[in-house]
Structure formats: C-alpha cells, structure tokens
Scaffold this active site. Structure first.
Site, mmCIF file in Angstrom:
data_model
loop_
_atom_site.group_PDB
_atom_site.id
_atom_site.type_symbol
_atom_site.label_atom_id
_atom_site.label_comp_id
_atom_site.label_asym_id
_atom_site.label_seq_id
_atom_site.Cartn_x
_atom_site.Cartn_y
_atom_site.Cartn_z
ATOM 1 N N LYS A 77 0.801 -1.237 0.000
ATOM 2 C CA LYS A 77 0.000 0.000 0.000
ATOM 3 C C LYS A 77 0.830 1.282 0.000
ATOM 4 O O LYS A 77 0.374 2.316 -0.471
ATOM 5 C CB LYS A 77 -0.905 0.007 1.238
ATOM 6 C CG LYS A 77 -2.295 -0.383 0.924
ATOM 7 C CD LYS A 77 -3.298 -0.317 2.053
ATOM 8 C CE LYS A 77 -2.853 0.052 3.420
ATOM 9 N NZ LYS A 77 -3.915 -0.062 4.432
ATOM 10 N N VAL A 127 -7.919 -7.005 3.984
ATOM 11 C CA VAL A 127 -8.004 -6.804 5.433
ATOM 12 C C VAL A 127 -7.694 -8.129 6.122
ATOM 13 O O VAL A 127 -7.813 -9.197 5.502
ATOM 14 C CB VAL A 127 -9.408 -6.306 5.894
ATOM 15 C CG1 VAL A 127 -9.704 -4.915 5.359
ATOM 16 C CG2 VAL A 127 -10.497 -7.281 5.489
ATOM 17 N N CYS A 183 3.132 -14.388 10.572
ATOM 18 C CA CYS A 183 1.818 -14.091 11.130
ATOM 19 C C CYS A 183 1.740 -14.691 12.525
ATOM 20 O O CYS A 183 2.218 -15.797 12.757
ATOM 21 C CB CYS A 183 0.809 -14.751 10.207
ATOM 22 S SG CYS A 183 -0.787 -14.954 10.930
ATOM 23 N N THR A 185 -1.383 -14.466 14.235
ATOM 24 C CA THR A 185 -2.820 -14.451 14.521
ATOM 25 C C THR A 185 -3.260 -15.679 15.328
ATOM 26 O O THR A 185 -4.052 -15.583 16.263
ATOM 27 C CB THR A 185 -3.619 -14.386 13.204
ATOM 28 O OG1 THR A 185 -3.339 -13.132 12.594
ATOM 29 C CG2 THR A 185 -5.114 -14.496 13.426
ATOM 30 N N ARG A 186 -2.737 -16.839 14.934
ATOM 31 C CA ARG A 186 -3.190 -18.066 15.615
ATOM 32 C C ARG A 186 -2.767 -18.076 17.083
ATOM 33 O O ARG A 186 -3.508 -18.529 17.945
ATOM 34 C CB ARG A 186 -2.663 -19.294 14.880
ATOM 35 C CG ARG A 186 -3.340 -19.437 13.530
ATOM 36 C CD ARG A 186 -2.826 -20.616 12.748
ATOM 37 N NE ARG A 186 -3.493 -20.662 11.448
ATOM 38 C CZ ARG A 186 -3.252 -21.550 10.513
ATOM 39 N NH1 ARG A 186 -2.335 -22.481 10.719
ATOM 40 N NH2 ARG A 186 -3.902 -21.514 9.367
ATOM 41 N N ASP A 216 -3.434 -17.805 -0.113
ATOM 42 C CA ASP A 216 -2.526 -16.783 0.426
ATOM 43 C C ASP A 216 -1.914 -17.223 1.750
ATOM 44 O O ASP A 216 -2.605 -17.261 2.770
ATOM 45 C CB ASP A 216 -3.305 -15.471 0.612
ATOM 46 C CG ASP A 216 -2.452 -14.395 1.267
ATOM 47 O OD1 ASP A 216 -1.201 -14.493 1.211
ATOM 48 O OD2 ASP A 216 -3.039 -13.458 1.840
ATOM 49 N N GLY A 218 1.502 -19.457 3.924
ATOM 50 C CA GLY A 218 1.806 -20.794 4.420
ATOM 51 C C GLY A 218 2.681 -21.646 3.522
ATOM 52 O O GLY A 218 3.072 -22.740 3.920
ATOM 53 N N ARG A 299 -5.660 -2.669 19.929
ATOM 54 C CA ARG A 299 -5.346 -3.904 19.221
ATOM 55 C C ARG A 299 -3.938 -4.370 19.562
ATOM 56 O O ARG A 299 -3.115 -3.590 20.019
ATOM 57 C CB ARG A 299 -5.493 -3.699 17.715
ATOM 58 C CG ARG A 299 -4.597 -2.602 17.166
ATOM 59 C CD ARG A 299 -4.843 -2.399 15.710
ATOM 60 N NE ARG A 299 -4.429 -3.574 14.952
ATOM 61 C CZ ARG A 299 -4.594 -3.684 13.654
ATOM 62 N NH1 ARG A 299 -5.214 -2.729 12.985
ATOM 63 N NH2 ARG A 299 -4.185 -4.735 13.016
HETATM 64 P P1 5GP Z 1 3.730 -16.297 3.676
HETATM 65 O O1 5GP Z 1 3.825 -16.556 2.208
HETATM 66 O O2 5GP Z 1 4.817 -15.411 4.172
HETATM 67 O O3 5GP Z 1 3.598 -17.564 4.465
HETATM 68 O O4 5GP Z 1 2.343 -15.522 3.896
HETATM 69 C C1 5GP Z 1 2.088 -14.275 3.312
HETATM 70 C C2 5GP Z 1 0.751 -13.751 3.786
HETATM 71 O O5 5GP Z 1 0.752 -13.579 5.211
HETATM 72 C C3 5GP Z 1 0.375 -12.378 3.276
HETATM 73 O O6 5GP Z 1 -0.051 -12.379 1.943
HETATM 74 C C4 5GP Z 1 -0.708 -11.963 4.252
HETATM 75 O O7 5GP Z 1 -1.961 -12.519 3.930
HETATM 76 C C5 5GP Z 1 -0.240 -12.604 5.548
HETATM 77 N N1 5GP Z 1 0.366 -11.602 6.442
HETATM 78 C C6 5GP Z 1 1.303 -10.674 6.153
HETATM 79 N N2 5GP Z 1 1.634 -9.944 7.248
HETATM 80 C C7 5GP Z 1 0.873 -10.426 8.253
HETATM 81 C C8 5GP Z 1 0.726 -10.075 9.638
HETATM 82 O O8 5GP Z 1 1.400 -9.219 10.177
HETATM 83 N N3 5GP Z 1 -0.205 -10.775 10.338
HETATM 84 C C9 5GP Z 1 -0.957 -11.756 9.768
HETATM 85 N N4 5GP Z 1 -1.874 -12.367 10.514
HETATM 86 N N5 5GP Z 1 -0.829 -12.136 8.485
HETATM 87 C C10 5GP Z 1 0.066 -11.473 7.740
#
Ligand code: 5GP
Length: 358
Positions: A77, A127, A183, A185-186, A216, A218, A299
C-alpha cells in the site's frame, strides 16, 4: 459450543501420489493459465503466482522482476501514486494490482490512482479479517464504481464467506487466515483454519459461482505451492518465499563472526561476514511503527519481525520455484498447470520429509 470433527489438512499433511505419465520432459509443461473473471469479464494470461502486498515483497522492483517471468505482484500500500504511474508505463498493468484497505484515506488514494492510470485493472482489497459486514459493503462499493476492474478481496477461509464476497462483487477471493510465515494471529487469537482444506473448500465454492481464489500464505517451498494448485487454487500468493531478495528493497544487515580457521598470513582468526534482511508481518509492531506511527492501544500486533538470510536476486528463486512445479506436473501426469488439480490425488502422511541431516 460445537466442534467440527472432520480432519482438516495443512500442506505438511499430504503428498501427491505419483501417476503414470506420457510426458518425457518437464520442459514440456506450461505453467501459464488463462482466466476470464466473473464480474470484470477481463481475460488474464500469465503464471498465476503472486508476490504478497508486504514490505520487502510487494515492491516496484519485485513487480518488474516477476513480470519478466509473467508472474504477478500485489503492490504494498505504501507505494506512491507516482511510482505506480511510472510502473504502469514500464510493465504490463496485467501483472500487478494496486492494494487498498477499507479506510477513507485508502479509498481516496485508490480513486486518485485509478483516475490517473486508466490502464490499471487489478484492485486488491485487503483486510486481516474478511468476515465483517462493513468489509462486504466496501467490496460492493468498489464494484459499483469500477464495474470493469478485476477485484481481489479477502481474507477468508470458508465456503460461505467466499461465496458472499463473490456475490458482493469480488472476482477473486483471497484465502488464508493465520498460515503466514510472519503471522501470529493463531497465537494471539486462536483463530484460523488449516490452509490446504481452506483452499479445497473455498476453491470449490468459488468455482461453482464462476469466481476464482488466491491461496494466500503458508507456502514454505515449491512443493507447497504445487500442493496449493493441486488443491484447486487459481493463484498462489507468496510472502516469505520471496523475501530476502534484492528486489524487496529492504535494508541489508551485516554480521561479522570469528571463525575457527586462521588466516595463513596473519595467523589471526578469519572473520566471516553473514548478510541478512529484516522481514516482518504487515500487522507487526515494526510495520505499525513504520506506516502508522505505532500500534493502536485497542489492538495487539498480529505479526512478527524476523531476520532472514540475504538471498541475492530473485531470478534464481523464481526458476527454482517454477522448476519444482513443472516437476510435480510430470510426476502426476499433468500436461500443464491447468491439468494439475485434475491429476491430483493427495495421500495423507504422518511425515513428509527426512530431517536427519538438517
Ligand atoms: P507467507 O507466504 O509469508 O507464508 O504468507 C504471506 C501472507 O501472510 C500475506 O499475503 C498476508 O496474507 C499474511 N500476512 C502478512 N503480514 C501479516 C501479519 O502481520 N499478520 C498476519 N496475521 N498475516 C500477515
């Protein structure tokens, strides 16, 4: 309280079963796909692998490098309107998307960019939690103003919400909550869904309506990317796998270590220099400070910051990745990427990799 008892799977839980094949060389395998999108009715052709809209990955340099191999970039962005205008004059606007959040400032920025660049056709509305009603309303608002643009929206992990977003105007739904390399989140919320099952279920839901999905997050190696396609993903988005390269425009960190070896001339220990690049989630403390001046009090951060080995130019990584997927196709007898999911039988495993020497 309800518990879903069926087993849900991640990439690590399955392997492709090899099948008889008439292909004699992986060179014969085409990884290009052609899609026509449900709402925009635009046709797209290319290799459906995408750089994530993250710092260190979704940059202008990455877009140029990936476009030369027909791959796609969702721009982070913070890329300025001027840079986007320049990029649109350098590479095909079919190989990158402008990303936006749902805030008022984002909405204004998106309209400005699209007004100045009528050739850009891809919009990525992004988002962390695609389940809120206001998110669906925003997707509908963007669709209303841009009936002929191709809209990606997410993130979600279930069939019902995939369909809802498509019905509200998304052409492509972004699938993945919690699997990302940076990430948290989990850990932070306990929310998520095993990614391979999310892909299978959301792809099925989207395809029934003529929509498409992006898997997207993992993917940790080319085999995981192949599994995402095998599971039905139309596109696969990568963050960590594309991080650490020159094109990410991140800052190089040099660390000097004393080794056990002696320099013959001076008899002093040889100093080894290791190079790293900082990589972080877009909702990590690092990203919040960089883009928003800090984490808002209500948050918590849902991303982490890591230091990864510097990997040079992205070209070698792309070739390795595409080579791996071509090879998957030959193992399962798929003539091209389109055939891969049709030729896929996954076998569930308890162990997929021999780690004796790692
Ligand atoms: P990777 O390919 O690195 O496993 O995953 C990339 C994805 O992780 C991104 O496209 C986005 O959806 C997610 N992501 C990126 N930054 C963050 C973050 O700070 N927190 C979370 N929960 N997901 C993220």
């Amino acid at each position: 309280m309800r518990i879903i008892d069926d087993v849900k799977l991640d990439f690590k839980d399955v392997l492709f079963m090899p099948k008889r094949s008439t292909l004699s060389s992986r060179k014969q395998v085409s990884l290009e796909r052609t899609y026509t999108f449900k709402h925009s009715q635009k046709q797209w052709q290319g290799v459906p692998i995408m750089a994530a809209n993250m710092d260190g990955v979704g940059t202008v340099s990455m877009a140029k490098a990936l476009a030369s191999h027909k791959l796609f970039t969702t721009l982070v962005k913070s890329v300025s309107a001027e840079e986007i205008t320049q990029l649109a004059q350098t590479i095909s606007p079919h190989h990158f998307a402008v990303s936006t959040g749902t805030g008022e400032a984002d909405w204004q920025r998106l309209q400005d960019i699209l007004r100045d660049n009528p050739h850009i056709t891809f919009i990525c509305i992004d988002v962390a939690n695609g389940y809120s009603e206001s998110f669906g309303d925003f997707v509908a608002k963007v669709r209303n103003l841009y009936p002929n643009h191709t809209i990606m929206a997410g993130n979600v992990v279930t069939a019902d919400m995939t369909q809802e977003l498509i019905l509200r105007g998304a052409d492509i739904v972004k699938v993945g909550i919690g699997p990302g390399s940076v990430c948290t989140t989990r850990k932070q919320t306990g929310v998520g869904y095993p990614q391979l099952s999310a892909i299978i279920e959301c792809a099925d839901a989207a395809h029934g309506l003529g929509g498409h999905i992006i898997a997207d997050g993992g993917c940790t190696n080319p085999g995981d990317v192949a599994k995402a396609f095998g599971a039905g993903a139309d596109f696969v988005m990568l963050g960590g796998m594309l991080a650490g390269h020159d094109e990410g425009e991140g800052q190089l960190i040099e660390e000097h270590h004393l080794t056990q070896q002696l320099d013959q001339a001076t008899q002093q220990p040889i100093i080894e220099t290791k190079r790293f690049v900082q990589f972080y989630g877009m909702s990590s403390d690092t990203a919040m400070k960089k883009h928003h001046g800090g984490v808002a009090e209500y948050r918590s951060s849902e991303g982490k910051t890591v230091k990864i080995p510097y990997r040079g130019a992205v070209q070698a990584t792309i070739l390795d990745l595409l080579g791996g997927i071509r090879s998957t196709c030959t193992y399962v007898g798929a003539q091209n990427l389109k055939q891969l999911s049709k030729c896929t039988t996954f076998v569930r495993v308890t162990q997929q990799i021999n780690n004796i020497f790692s």
